[in-house]
Design a protein around this motif. Structure first.
Motif, PDB file in Angstrom:
ATOM      1  N   LEU A   1       0.830  -1.204   0.000  1.00 42.94           N
ATOM      2  CA  LEU A   1       0.000   0.000   0.000  1.00 42.94           C
ATOM      3  C   LEU A   1       0.868   1.260   0.000  1.00 42.94           C
ATOM      4  CD1 LEU A   1      -2.795   1.361   0.246  1.00 42.94           C
ATOM      5  CD2 LEU A   1      -2.660   0.981   2.720  1.00 42.94           C
ATOM      6  N   SER A   2       2.047   1.177   0.580  1.00 38.34           N
ATOM      7  CA  SER A   2       2.938   2.338   0.657  1.00 38.34           C
ATOM      8  C   SER A   2       3.362   2.849  -0.712  1.00 38.34           C
ATOM      9  CB  SER A   2       4.182   1.982   1.479  1.00 38.34           C
ATOM     10  OG  SER A   2       4.862   0.871   0.920  1.00 38.34           O
ATOM     11  N   LYS A   3       3.207   2.043  -1.736  1.00 31.75           N
ATOM     12  CA  LYS A   3       3.528   2.468  -3.099  1.00 31.75           C
ATOM     13  C   LYS A   3       2.669   3.645  -3.519  1.00 31.75           C
ATOM     14  CE  LYS A   3       4.031   0.443  -7.752  1.00 31.75           C
ATOM     15  NZ  LYS A   3       3.955  -0.829  -8.517  1.00 31.75           N
TER      16      LYS A   3
ATOM     17  N   GLU B   1       1.198   1.394   8.873  1.00 32.68           N
ATOM     18  CA  GLU B   1       1.641   0.059   8.462  1.00 32.68           C
ATOM     19  C   GLU B   1       1.548  -0.155   6.953  1.00 32.68           C
ATOM     20  OE1 GLU B   1       3.108  -1.639  10.599  1.00 32.68           O
ATOM     21  OE2 GLU B   1       2.101  -1.732  12.527  1.00 32.68           O
ATOM     22  N   ALA B   2       1.533   0.925   6.179  1.00 33.33           N
ATOM     23  CA  ALA B   2       1.339   0.802   4.732  1.00 33.33           C
ATOM     24  C   ALA B   2       2.402  -0.055   4.061  1.00 33.33           C
ATOM     25  CB  ALA B   2       1.308   2.188   4.088  1.00 33.33           C
ATOM     26  N   ASP B   3       3.613  -0.078   4.617  1.00 36.09           N
ATOM     27  CA  ASP B   3       4.675  -0.879   4.019  1.00 36.09           C
ATOM     28  C   ASP B   3       4.475  -2.378   4.242  1.00 36.09           C
ATOM     29  OD1 ASP B   3       5.071  -0.406   6.752  1.00 36.09           O
ATOM     30  OD2 ASP B   3       7.223  -0.813   6.603  1.00 36.09           O
ATOM     31  N   LYS B   4       3.632  -2.737   5.235  1.00 34.32           N
ATOM     32  CA  LYS B   4       3.363  -4.144   5.528  1.00 34.32           C
ATOM     33  C   LYS B   4       2.060  -4.627   4.905  1.00 34.32           C
ATOM     34  CE  LYS B   4       5.599  -3.884  10.082  1.00 34.32           C
ATOM     35  NZ  LYS B   4       5.377  -4.088  11.545  1.00 34.32           N
ATOM     36  N   ILE B   5       1.242  -3.703   4.430  1.00 34.11           N
ATOM     37  CA  ILE B   5      -0.070  -4.039   3.884  1.00 34.11           C
ATOM     38  C   ILE B   5       0.043  -4.201   2.373  1.00 34.11           C
ATOM     39  CG2 ILE B   5      -2.434  -3.219   3.537  1.00 34.11           C
ATOM     40  CD1 ILE B   5      -2.097  -1.649   6.183  1.00 34.11           C
ATOM     41  N   THR B   6      -0.377  -5.335   1.862  1.00 33.40           N
ATOM     42  CA  THR B   6      -0.313  -5.599   0.430  1.00 33.40           C
ATOM     43  C   THR B   6      -1.704  -5.592  -0.207  1.00 33.40           C
ATOM     44  OG1 THR B   6      -0.523  -7.991   0.693  1.00 33.40           O
ATOM     45  CG2 THR B   6       1.715  -7.059   0.791  1.00 33.40           C
ATOM     46  N   ILE B   7      -1.706  -5.545  -1.530  1.00 34.17           N
ATOM     47  CA  ILE B   7      -2.965  -5.661  -2.282  1.00 34.17           C
ATOM     48  C   ILE B   7      -3.696  -6.945  -1.884  1.00 34.17           C
ATOM     49  CG2 ILE B   7      -3.963  -5.989  -4.587  1.00 34.17           C
ATOM     50  CD1 ILE B   7      -3.078  -3.158  -4.201  1.00 34.17           C
ATOM     51  N   GLY B   8      -2.946  -8.040  -1.767  1.00 28.35           N
ATOM     52  CA  GLY B   8      -3.560  -9.317  -1.417  1.00 28.35           C
ATOM     53  C   GLY B   8      -4.212  -9.304  -0.054  1.00 28.35           C
ATOM     54  N   LEU B   9      -3.565  -8.664   0.928  1.00 27.72           N
ATOM     55  CA  LEU B   9      -4.138  -8.596   2.267  1.00 27.72           C
ATOM     56  C   LEU B   9      -5.390  -7.733   2.282  1.00 27.72           C
ATOM     57  CD1 LEU B   9      -0.953  -8.232   4.533  1.00 27.72           C
ATOM     58  CD2 LEU B   9      -2.308 -10.288   4.069  1.00 27.72           C
ATOM     59  N   MET B  10      -5.393  -6.660   1.515  1.00 29.56           N
ATOM     60  CA  MET B  10      -6.570  -5.795   1.457  1.00 29.56           C
ATOM     61  C   MET B  10      -7.746  -6.530   0.833  1.00 29.56           C
ATOM     62  SD  MET B  10      -4.501  -2.397   0.279  1.00 29.56           S
ATOM     63  CE  MET B  10      -5.918  -1.371  -0.028  1.00 29.56           C
TER      64      MET B  10
END
Length: 438
Positions: free
Chosen positions: A104-106, A113-122
């Protein structure tokens, strides 16, 4: 946009009926819709499609003040929109423009926690992003237009709900952000993406990302019954975005989910990822179990709109319900539709129409427990209706049928209260269990 997934699960657990395929009794389904509408319990539109062909359609109630609903009436479908948004994301993954591992941090580095959150997790509600519709400020702005910048500024201030990928918890924030990301990746608006990538591909004629409700265009208003059907407060569709902004009809929803499962929108690999559950959630869809049969879909709730969509791949059967008012649970209505369609025993609900005062209802409310089990039953008031909720399940409405006695016909439940002893007796299938008020 709130989560309403488990009432169907509860009812299936409570039901011991054997599966039997019989002739579809369309007249009985007509009667179900008519009974609910005549008793002001649910006004709705239903479509059933099998093998890509609509085999049943019916609408009841009003679409807008003074205008009856028809099968062409268009409804806000709430969180069914998440299936559309997930489809867009997987199309971009199929095209190599996104990856499930993208952080998400992209796009939004200041979100916690945007650097730990991915598209897949969302997609699977495992991000830990706080559900913004549960925030105390939500009621102050949801009826007003919001920009992406305003929404992101709020999300940046929300605390994390949990550490990413440690558990699953439903959050509308995930899908608002996914809608924004799809826009950034493509340079197009969410409405354009829905039209170009889904609607045009499937030939849908009554589906789009909605705006202000316009009854002149066949769009339904939402209503809550209060000795009549006054219109409900309206959410501005810029607020839910990718989490809840789609407008459609039951027939179009059926065609959408058929197209999704028949390879017209995403690759087989992407569809398999969407269907794979992690906890209660797939990517943009849930799984329903009905007497050994598996269906995939979603449901939705926004303002007084409620909806449900389910697809049984083995039977090639799609069932869609859209409603703009009522207290009879749409999840329970879906269960009734399935029972009738598959030829199972189903008794049409009977409503007593007994009127109870607020004080009468209040005396029953509270939490009731039992020493032999951890399960508790919470009895509450919602919009002048008494509801019951078992631990870990969705609530369901209780119909007064006599002194201190209430029923929930879809599950064959009768609850009798003894207010002097602070007890309730819940009966089902000839067996009763007494719970004591805590």
């Amino acid at each position: 946009m709130k989560k309403t997934i488990s009432a169907l699960t509860l009812l299936i657990l409570l039901s011991a009926n054997a599966f039997a395929q019989n002739t579809f009794n369309k007249l009985k389904l007509d009667s179900l819709l008519d009974v609910l509408a005549a008793n002001n319990r649910r006004i709705a539109s239903v479509a059933i499609s099998q093998n890509g062909k609509i085999i049943y359609q019916k609408a009841t109630g009003i679409a807008a003040t003074g205008a009856p609903a028809t099968v062409n009436t268009k409804y806000r479908v709430g969180s069914i929109s998440k299936m559309f948004t997930a489809t867009l994301i997987f199309q971009l993954i199929d095209e190599g423009k996104l990856r499930l591992s993208d952080p998400l941090s992209k796009w939004y580095p200041k979100i916690p926690e945007a650097d730990k959150i991915t598209i897949g997790l969302m997609l699977k509600h495992r991000s830990g992003l706080f559900n913004f519709t549960n925030d105390s400020t939500y009621a102050t702005y949801f009826t007003q237009p919001q920009t992406e910048q305003q929404q992101i500024a709020r999300f940046e201030k929300l605390p994390k709900a949990f550490e990413p990928d440690t558990k699953s918890a439903y959050s509308n924030t995930n899908y608002v952000l996914l809608g924004f990301i799809a826009q950034k990746v493509t340079g197009k608006t969410y409405a354009q993406l829905i039209k170009e990538r889904i609607v045009n591909k499937l030939g849908l004629t009554k589906t789009y990302a909605g705006g202000a409700i316009n009854p002149k265009k066949g769009e339904a208003q939402s209503f809550k019954y209060r000795n009549g059907w006054p219109p409900e407060t309206v959410t501005d569709m810029s607020v839910p975005g990718g989490a809840g902004a789609i407008v459609s009809t039951p027939a179009d929803l059926a065609r959408f989910i058929e197209g999704l499962f028949n390879g017209k929108l995403v690759s087989d690999n992407s569809l398999n990822v969407m269907k794979t559950l992690n906890g209660n959630f797939g990517s943009g869809m849930f799984a329903y179990r009905f007497d050994g049969k598996t269906a995939f879909g979603h449901n939705g709730s926004i303002d007084a709109f409620n909806s449900a969509l389910a697809y049984f791949p083995d039977e090639k059967l799609a069932v869609a319900i859209c409603s703009n008012g009522g207290t009879f649970s749409v999840d329970n209505m879906l269960l009734a539709v399935l029972k009738i369609h598959f030829g199972q025993a189903y008794q049409l609900p009977v409503f007593s129409n007994i009127k109870l005062s607020d004080a009468d209802l209040t005396k029953y409310t509270g939490v009731y427990g039992i020493t032999q089990a951890a399960v508790k039953i919470t009895v509450a008031k919602k919009d002048a209706v008494l509801t019951a909720q078992a631990t870990g399940q969705s609530d369901f409405p209780l119909e007064p049928i006599g002194p201190n006695k209430f029923s929930f016909d879809p599950a064959g439940i009768v609850i009798t209260f003894n207010t002097e002893k602070g007890e309730l007796n819940i009966e089902q299938g000839g067996r009763g269990t007494i719970f004591k008020k805590e």
